[in-house]
Design a protein around this motif. Structure first.
Motif, PDB file in Angstrom:
ATOM      1  N   ARG A 143       0.828  -1.217   0.000  1.00 49.68           N
ATOM      2  CA  ARG A 143       0.000   0.000   0.000  1.00 49.68           C
ATOM      3  C   ARG A 143       0.862   1.268   0.000  1.00 49.68           C
ATOM      4  O   ARG A 143       0.509   2.270  -0.586  1.00 49.68           O
ATOM      5  CB  ARG A 143      -0.910   0.058   1.230  1.00 49.68           C
ATOM      6  CG  ARG A 143      -1.915  -1.046   1.379  1.00 49.68           C
ATOM      7  CD  ARG A 143      -3.091  -1.019   0.440  1.00 49.68           C
ATOM      8  NE  ARG A 143      -4.002  -2.091   0.821  1.00 49.68           N
ATOM      9  CZ  ARG A 143      -3.835  -3.383   0.489  1.00 49.68           C
ATOM     10  NH1 ARG A 143      -2.827  -3.756  -0.285  1.00 49.68           N
ATOM     11  NH2 ARG A 143      -4.687  -4.301   0.914  1.00 49.68           N
ATOM     12  N   LYS A 149       4.457   0.093  -8.798  1.00 47.54           N
ATOM     13  CA  LYS A 149       3.108  -0.263  -9.261  1.00 47.54           C
ATOM     14  C   LYS A 149       3.002  -1.784  -9.336  1.00 47.54           C
ATOM     15  O   LYS A 149       3.835  -2.444  -9.947  1.00 47.54           O
ATOM     16  CB  LYS A 149       2.866   0.362 -10.642  1.00 47.54           C
ATOM     17  CG  LYS A 149       1.427   0.237 -11.117  1.00 47.54           C
ATOM     18  CD  LYS A 149       1.200   1.088 -12.365  1.00 47.54           C
ATOM     19  CE  LYS A 149      -0.043   0.673 -13.143  1.00 47.54           C
ATOM     20  NZ  LYS A 149      -1.261   0.534 -12.332  1.00 47.54           N
ATOM     21  N   ARG A 151       2.067  -5.310 -10.573  1.00 52.08           N
ATOM     22  CA  ARG A 151       1.776  -5.818 -11.920  1.00 52.08           C
ATOM     23  C   ARG A 151       1.198  -7.223 -11.907  1.00 52.08           C
ATOM     24  O   ARG A 151       0.373  -7.568 -12.746  1.00 52.08           O
ATOM     25  CB  ARG A 151       3.061  -5.820 -12.779  1.00 52.08           C
ATOM     26  CG  ARG A 151       3.769  -4.486 -12.896  1.00 52.08           C
ATOM     27  CD  ARG A 151       2.845  -3.376 -13.368  1.00 52.08           C
ATOM     28  NE  ARG A 151       2.201  -3.711 -14.633  1.00 52.08           N
ATOM     29  CZ  ARG A 151       0.942  -3.388 -14.933  1.00 52.08           C
ATOM     30  NH1 ARG A 151       0.192  -2.737 -14.065  1.00 52.08           N
ATOM     31  NH2 ARG A 151       0.426  -3.723 -16.082  1.00 52.08           N
ATOM     32  N   THR A 198      -3.675  -6.980  -3.310  1.00 49.64           N
ATOM     33  CA  THR A 198      -4.007  -5.878  -4.243  1.00 49.64           C
ATOM     34  C   THR A 198      -4.910  -4.841  -3.595  1.00 49.64           C
ATOM     35  O   THR A 198      -4.898  -3.675  -3.994  1.00 49.64           O
ATOM     36  CB  THR A 198      -4.754  -6.395  -5.498  1.00 49.64           C
ATOM     37  OG1 THR A 198      -5.920  -7.093  -5.075  1.00 49.64           O
ATOM     38  CG2 THR A 198      -3.885  -7.306  -6.347  1.00 49.64           C
ATOM     39  N   GLU A 200      -7.986  -5.090  -4.139  1.00 49.54           N
ATOM     40  CA  GLU A 200      -8.985  -4.950  -5.204  1.00 49.54           C
ATOM     41  C   GLU A 200      -9.835  -6.213  -5.306  1.00 49.54           C
ATOM     42  O   GLU A 200      -9.463  -7.259  -4.781  1.00 49.54           O
ATOM     43  CB  GLU A 200      -8.278  -4.759  -6.558  1.00 49.54           C
ATOM     44  CG  GLU A 200      -7.478  -3.479  -6.675  1.00 49.54           C
ATOM     45  CD  GLU A 200      -6.794  -3.405  -8.051  1.00 49.54           C
ATOM     46  OE1 GLU A 200      -7.486  -3.575  -9.068  1.00 49.54           O
ATOM     47  OE2 GLU A 200      -5.576  -3.193  -8.073  1.00 49.54           O
ATOM     48  N   PRO A 232      -8.987  -4.764 -11.622  1.00 49.00           N
ATOM     49  CA  PRO A 232      -9.256  -3.513 -12.352  1.00 49.00           C
ATOM     50  C   PRO A 232      -7.993  -2.707 -12.684  1.00 49.00           C
ATOM     51  O   PRO A 232      -7.911  -2.109 -13.756  1.00 49.00           O
ATOM     52  CB  PRO A 232     -10.157  -2.719 -11.392  1.00 49.00           C
ATOM     53  CG  PRO A 232     -10.810  -3.742 -10.547  1.00 49.00           C
ATOM     54  CD  PRO A 232      -9.818  -4.874 -10.412  1.00 49.00           C
ATOM     55  N   SER A 233      -6.990  -2.714 -11.814  1.00 51.22           N
ATOM     56  CA  SER A 233      -5.759  -1.947 -12.071  1.00 51.22           C
ATOM     57  C   SER A 233      -4.893  -2.593 -13.149  1.00 51.22           C
ATOM     58  O   SER A 233      -3.879  -2.033 -13.546  1.00 51.22           O
ATOM     59  CB  SER A 233      -4.941  -1.853 -10.788  1.00 51.22           C
ATOM     60  OG  SER A 233      -4.511  -3.159 -10.428  1.00 51.22           O
ATOM     61  N   GLY A 234      -5.267  -3.813 -13.565  1.00 51.18           N
ATOM     62  CA  GLY A 234      -4.459  -4.522 -14.557  1.00 51.18           C
ATOM     63  C   GLY A 234      -3.568  -5.590 -13.959  1.00 51.18           C
ATOM     64  O   GLY A 234      -2.910  -6.327 -14.687  1.00 51.18           O
TER      65      GLY A 234
END
Ligand code: NAD
Length: 338
Positions: A143, A149, A151, A198, A200, A232-234
């Motif tokens: 966090r 980022k 991945r 994540t 997410e 959602p972030s990929g």
């Protein structure tokens, strides 16, 4: 004072992991036992200082409503029994802590949430990794952007299931009791970890399953099941779950600056964390903690302070929904949107 817990189901996990770890609890103590085996229950009641009148059978369990020493009922039964006992506990006016997987169907999870809501009682799912220091530290570092980022994630969770040697494994290969195979039991740790690492919820799931149907263990439940989750972030997560490979419980998060490895990620003890990047590898010093005591204390504090648990029924329901989507994707051989 400490809040009182009734332990429902005195099997392997209850007697070897949960009950002994109450010794480290600040806010939780054992005040009742529920078992189908009176001799075992009596012996454990003596060992843990539980009054004889606070030992229940599955038949007279509902009379626990008259026991003011019991605040919280902790369900540690085979998976398909979680719903019935959670609902009966809520109807008896008790808060509920329930083992993973929450239940063996989405409908059962929804009924459990509704029953606890109607009785105005807390419902928490015992996702111990959320109370375990290495996992908490991993969430915190991710966090804060330490990996850059995010991945990808990989996680592998499996062990050889031994129904003829270990009584605790005998119901795990029976679909009616377990609900499914490795995914319901241990792959769920990989799934849940992808979500808390994540932060997410996945949007798309693919899966493949293979079970040797000539192996008597896999007549009813799956052995190997691999799945991918797209977030959602990929972030793409790739997980394996098995009831036949030698025990592994690990996870790795890959960021554009560094990776973070937990191996094991979800064991009872002796976790390790490694972080690696172009600059080299490090092994942060993290103090091992009693995740069981932390989890039990969290439940007790939520009841005492009227707070929602970090891992409420809704969290358990989400995983059961994704598990069903993984089974569907494997069966259809097609990606499933969630
Ligand atoms: P276990 O078989 O040792 O314990 C289950 C208990 O339920 C036994 O005492 C058994 O006698 C009793 N039982 C009552 N009715 C039964 C019936 N009809 N059929 C079979 N057993 C019946 O299994 P366990 O490994 O202790 O698992 C119990 C629960 O705890 C499961 O939901 C499992 O997923 C969960 N669990 C969680 C963790 C964790 O780390 N959080 C670890 C192990 C197990």
């Amino acid at each position: 004072g400490k809040l009182g817990f009734a332990i429902v189901g005195l099997g392997k996990f209850a007697t070897e992991q949960i009950m002994p770890n109450f010794k480290d609890c600040k806010y939780a103590r054992i005040t009742a036992l529920v078992s189908g085996t009176p001799d075992k229950a009596k012996k454990l009641a003596q060992e843990y200082g539980v009054a004889e009148k606070s030992v229940y059978s599955y038949e007279n369990f509902d009379s626990i409503k008259d026991n003011p020493e019991v605040d919280i009922v902790y369900i540690i039964l085979p998976n398909s029994m979680h719903a019935e006992y959670t609902i009966r506990a809520a109807q008896a006016g008790k808060h509920v802590l329930c083992e993973k997987p929450m239940a063996t169907s989405v409908e059962d999870c929804e009924k459990m949430i509704a029953a606890c809501k109607k009785a105005n009682k807390k419902l928490m799912i015992a996702y111990r990794a959320h109370y375990e220091p290495f996992n908490l530290e991993a969430m915190d570092r991710i966090r804060k952007g330490e990996l850059g980022k995010l991945r990808a994630i990989t996680s592998d969770h499996g062990r050889p299931v031994k129904p003829t040697e270990d009584k605790a494994d005998s119901w795990r290969v029976v679909k009616k009791l377990a609900g499914g195979g490795s995914l319901m039991d241990i792959g769920i740790y990989a799934l849940n970890a992808c979500r808390y690492l994540t932060g997410e919820e996945p949007v798309e799931i693919t899966a493949q399953e293979f079970s040797d149907k000539s192996d008597p263990r896999f007549k009813e439940v799956e052995d190997n099941i691999h799945f991918t989750l797209r977030f959602p972030s990929g972030v793409l997560a790739s997980c394996t779950s098995s009831y036949s490979y030698s025990e592994v419980k690990r996870g790795r998060a890959f960021g554009d600056k560094a990776w973070l490895d937990l191996d094991p990620l979800s064991d009872y003890k002796e976790h390790t964390m490694k972080i690696g990047s172009d600059e080299g590898k490090q092994e942060p010093k993290i103090k091992e903690g009693n995740q069981f005591a932390a989890e039990l204390d969290h439940m007790a504090e939520c009841v005492r302070d009227n707070k929602t648990p970090k891992t409420p029924g809704e969290e358990g329901l989400k995983d059961v929904r994704y598990i069903m989507a993984i089974y569907e994707a494997a069966k259809k051989g097609k990606a499933v949107k969630v």
